[in-house]
Design a protein around this motif. Structure first.
Motif, PDB file in Angstrom:
ATOM      1  N   HIS A 133     -27.134  -8.836 -30.556  1.00  0.00           N
ATOM      2  CA  HIS A 133     -27.304  -8.213 -29.235  1.00  0.00           C
ATOM      3  C   HIS A 133     -25.944  -8.212 -28.544  1.00  0.00           C
ATOM      4  CE1 HIS A 133     -27.148 -12.258 -27.450  1.00  0.00           C
ATOM      5  NE2 HIS A 133     -27.985 -12.623 -28.410  1.00  0.00           N
ATOM      6  N   GLY A 134     -25.804  -7.308 -27.597  1.00  0.00           N
ATOM      7  CA  GLY A 134     -24.506  -7.181 -26.934  1.00  0.00           C
ATOM      8  C   GLY A 134     -24.640  -6.994 -25.439  1.00  0.00           C
ATOM      9  N   VAL A 135     -23.510  -7.151 -24.754  1.00  0.00           N
ATOM     10  CA  VAL A 135     -23.422  -6.913 -23.319  1.00  0.00           C
ATOM     11  C   VAL A 135     -22.378  -5.834 -23.092  1.00  0.00           C
ATOM     12  CG1 VAL A 135     -22.804  -7.875 -21.076  1.00  0.00           C
ATOM     13  CG2 VAL A 135     -24.101  -9.264 -22.709  1.00  0.00           C
ATOM     14  N   PHE A 136     -22.812  -4.726 -22.470  1.00  0.00           N
ATOM     15  CA  PHE A 136     -21.909  -3.636 -22.103  1.00  0.00           C
ATOM     16  C   PHE A 136     -22.191  -3.261 -20.655  1.00  0.00           C
ATOM     17  CE2 PHE A 136     -22.503  -3.409 -26.676  1.00  0.00           C
ATOM     18  CZ  PHE A 136     -21.189  -3.385 -27.122  1.00  0.00           C
ATOM     19  N   PHE A 137     -21.270  -2.538 -20.036  1.00  0.00           N
ATOM     20  CA  PHE A 137     -21.357  -2.294 -18.602  1.00  0.00           C
ATOM     21  C   PHE A 137     -21.400  -0.804 -18.279  1.00  0.00           C
ATOM     22  CE2 PHE A 137     -19.386  -6.421 -19.244  1.00  0.00           C
ATOM     23  CZ  PHE A 137     -20.143  -7.224 -18.389  1.00  0.00           C
ATOM     24  N   ASP A 138     -22.005  -0.502 -17.132  1.00  0.00           N
ATOM     25  CA  ASP A 138     -22.131   0.872 -16.662  1.00  0.00           C
ATOM     26  C   ASP A 138     -21.073   1.241 -15.629  1.00  0.00           C
ATOM     27  OD1 ASP A 138     -24.644   1.400 -18.084  1.00  0.00           O
ATOM     28  OD2 ASP A 138     -25.512  -0.044 -16.679  1.00  0.00           O
ATOM     29  N   LYS A 139     -20.447   0.227 -15.020  1.00  0.00           N
ATOM     30  CA  LYS A 139     -19.503   0.507 -13.939  1.00  0.00           C
ATOM     31  C   LYS A 139     -18.455  -0.588 -13.867  1.00  0.00           C
ATOM     32  CE  LYS A 139     -21.101   0.036  -9.736  1.00  0.00           C
ATOM     33  NZ  LYS A 139     -21.830   0.283  -8.472  1.00  0.00           N
ATOM     34  N   ILE A 140     -17.230  -0.214 -13.511  1.00  0.00           N
ATOM     35  CA  ILE A 140     -16.161  -1.185 -13.290  1.00  0.00           C
ATOM     36  C   ILE A 140     -15.438  -0.804 -12.012  1.00  0.00           C
ATOM     37  CG2 ILE A 140     -14.577   0.088 -14.806  1.00  0.00           C
ATOM     38  CD1 ILE A 140     -13.314  -2.659 -15.506  1.00  0.00           C
ATOM     39  N   GLU A 141     -15.140  -1.814 -11.194  1.00  0.00           N
ATOM     40  CA  GLU A 141     -14.451  -1.603  -9.918  1.00  0.00           C
ATOM     41  C   GLU A 141     -13.373  -2.652  -9.751  1.00  0.00           C
ATOM     42  OE1 GLU A 141     -17.907  -0.213  -6.895  1.00  0.00           O
ATOM     43  OE2 GLU A 141     -18.194  -2.193  -7.818  1.00  0.00           O
TER      44      GLU A 141
END
Length: 198
Positions: free
Chosen positions: A188-196
């Motif tokens: 399983h993995g962790v990915f992101f939808d937004k970066i600020e």
């Protein structure tokens, strides 16, 4: 006539793409960034220090409650101290790991490590870091340069703990992470939808 049409189309695409590109974060600037995954909700704030140490504060919603976990990373990838409301996990490892060159593919490093849970040593082994390849990761339509870094805790008393990290080559923070089986198959993995940027 065709070169003129091509020029006009290129100009139009540049105008359309311009606003989207301007929203992309320059990870070479600043030292604090927020990353958000929408479903399930998961937010991370990373603060990068001059020596490459990263302080990560993550908030996860579980059963309607917000759980906060604070992790200190050396070199952006080695989690030497992780604290939550229920436990503290530490890796005791030589500070030479900070000098590992993670910006170049094909490097390999290994260090003796001790694993502590709530202050008590529970295991020992070897911490292995391998830089696999440079690639790009897309977040919210923006491409970010990353190094695929494989990390292994080769434990004396148990199966190895394997992860594949996507380390930002510009900011020195994790932009994604995949837990792997002992045979390097993705779990399983962790990915992101937004970066600020902060």
């Amino acid at each position: 006539m065709r070169p003129l049409i091509n020029l006009c189309v290129s100009a139009l695409l540049a105008l359309v793409a311009g606003p989207a590109l301007s929203n992309c974060i320059d990870l070479t600037k600043g030292s604090s960034f927020n990353l958000t995954r929408e479903e399930p909700r998961f937010t991370v704030t990373n603060t990068v220090f001059d020596d490459g140490t990263v302080l990560e504060q993550r908030e996860i919603i579980r059963s309607g409650k917000v759980e906060t976990v604070i992790t200190t990373y050396w070199n952006g990838v080695v989690p030497v101290d992780r604290k939550s409301s229920s436990s503290r996990v530490q890796l005791k490892i030589n500070a030479d790991v900070k000098r590992s060159e993670l910006g170049k593919a094909g490097k390999s490093y290994s260090f003796p490590v001790a694993i502590l849970v709530n202050g008590n040593e529970v295991d020992r082994g070897t911490y292995v870091i391998e830089t696999i390849r440079k690639t790009y990761l897309e977040i919210a339509g923006c491409r970010y340069s990353v190094m695929v870094v494989r990390k292994t805790i080769d434990r004396n008393n148990g199966d190895p703990i394997n992860e594949e990290a996507l380390l930002s080559l510009d900011a020195g923070i994790l932009l994604g992470n995949v837990a792997m089986t002992p045979k390097w198959q993705a779990k399983h993995g962790v990915f992101f939808d937004k970066i600020e940027a902060n």
